[in-house]
Write a protein that holds these residues in place. Sequence first.
Motif: not given
Length: 744
Positions: A6-7, A146-147, A241-242, A246-248
Amino acid sequence: MPLTRRHFLQGTAGALGAIGLSQLGLTRSANRYGQVLAQDTPRKVALLVGINDYPNNLSLRGPLTDIELQRQLLIHRFGFEPSDIHILQNQDASRQNILAAFQQYLYEPARANDVIILHFSGHGDRVRESDRMENFLRQLNRRCIVDGECFNTAIATHSTTTTQDIMGHTLLLMRAALAQKTKNVTFLLDCCYAGGGRRGNAMMRSLNTALGDHDNLRQIPDSEWDYQQQLLDILQWDSQKFVDAIQSPKGQGFFVGSARYNQLAADYEFDGFTAGAFTYLLTQHLWQSTEPLSKTISLVSNSSNYLAEHSQTPIYDPTPEADPAVTHTPIYHMEPVALPAEALVLGPVSDKSNHDRVKLWLGGLDPWALDAFDQGATFALIDKTTGTELAEVQQVDGSRNGLVSEGRLSNSTQGIRAANVTTQLLQEKVRGIPAQVTLKVGLDDTLLASEQLTATNKLARLANIEVVPVTAGQVAHVLLGRYTPAIHQRLALTPETAQQQQTLGSVGIFSPAQVPLLAGSFGEAGEPMDRAIDRLSNRLVSLYIGRMLALMVNQQSSRLDVSLVVDYLDFRSGTTTRGGDPEAIIIPRTVGGVLQIVDGHRIKVTVNNNESQDLHVGVIVIDAAGEVNVLFPPAASDRNEVDIIAQHSSWSTQLQGAPPFGMAELLVLVSPKSLVGALKKLRQNLPQLDRSLRTGQALANVDAMDDIFGVMSTQRGGNDATQNTRLLEAEQVAILSMFVEILP
């Protein structure tokens, strides 16, 4: 230390204008096409993007240098064909041109096992999601991808509007599209995303000048969402999935960034040129060695932290936990095709009267040793694959301009002339320590004009301390300044820099990037400048000694086969010379790859002599306060043989962690001559940071360092201009450096 997936995305996001996939020639059939490619000879291709020219007084000086650093490295160390390196710079680096070049040179011709590199140097930015992305997230009952972090970072193309930026989410999709054709993909970004503007003597690479302001970010247009949807169609990914990608923590190919998403990346003033701190340190490191990605970034991180004092930490993706390939695959997915080198021959000098003169590129030199290649330096011109020495190249004294210099061919074994050595590599044989070394002190703009005048007059009384203006193009080794609320606010934004906060209104020593440099160097609030200079004079003299020692560090070029290992608990850190075994380079499994030692705990320091001759060893530590300490040989011994390491044997000693807390540098000096007398004299004359500078002490320090140079030097300069230059031969001496962090 690598960040989560995510970063990475936040570290590469932005606003991409609407260029339809049909305009780029990307169609869904491209996915099927990539699955039936013929197995041709793999290509090596790169797209290098550098932008100096930006509007609103935010122009940079280093990105075009970055591009040249990468170009020379890729051609001469990794064997790229010049025609396969495509460059976009300044006004040519528009969003449309970047995406068109990506399609034409990288994506469309890609085949299995091709090596593909995309490098961007310039400004970054922070932007809000588009309306359509926000609507989509609401359908997923999410406010942000991202929360708690409802912003994206961007790479800023050559444009005056945010709508011309390229989102990191889009870069993710571009990487994924390439990865369907070849796994050997590397994207590198040397930019940052907030806090732009000048900091001390460095320019930060962000169009967004605010730090921590997420409420007033500009919003990217809906056309960006449309473009991403077309890329998603190519990849056959749905929107969920997109978001998952992003979070993977695992991405496609490799991504390398010059700083964490909430940090600053510096446009840095080196000796005679400006470059991205990260790009120069990375490319210089790759001229010397090519470890796996995870190890490479840890080593470069140590160097960039040294430059910026913890304000810039390179990152990479995927993480080792997500994909172990980063622990055994080089950053460019390939080994170099040429041997390590400090320099290369660009071609003959155009002056026809100088048939033996050649133009040199010095991109493989250590940035802290550049001053040692102004007078008296000699290189070996080598066969780039066998290492056979073909001739010597003696640097023309005073000819260096940044990373370009001139040399004169001599001692040729095959009658080689300047006209036929273009692209040949050069390895260091001799460096020349100048007779006059200075510590350049910049007076920061946090000081009033009257304070700068007082500081200038007071510092003029210190030997070898040179006051320089804080301005673009001028090197300053350190800054003298006052700690202000603006600096305090900036340091508070990250845990690493928050530890360096000082008393508001105090005077102290900063790094060139305006980060507090030395533990304990800041005094009381409102301290008068004359009193501050008196208090800091010993620290400046100690920094001057450290600078002279830095000119000697040659572990990357020394031919002596020696190595240094530090053991602490279950952790081990190790380094070696060029003449040693690369397996001796050990990165500890700690944050940033730096050994962290708790106060009061003991470490074991081991020096291995793998030579067929006895060698002498000395150990010096420069602590977080900048104080220089001679730890070995012991003060009580005058015997010249006490410091000997017998041939093919090891020497060990134990040291104990102690305040001040922070980064400390361990220096190991190895020489065929005894170091006992020289290090004893240095120990006796080192400044005590808690005492006033004694009359004549600065000159005594210079004399003591001259004794060190005398022991390490095997010869002196051979003409009137260089007769006082101390010449260090790479085959005779080794000075190794390692950083450790002392914790409470």
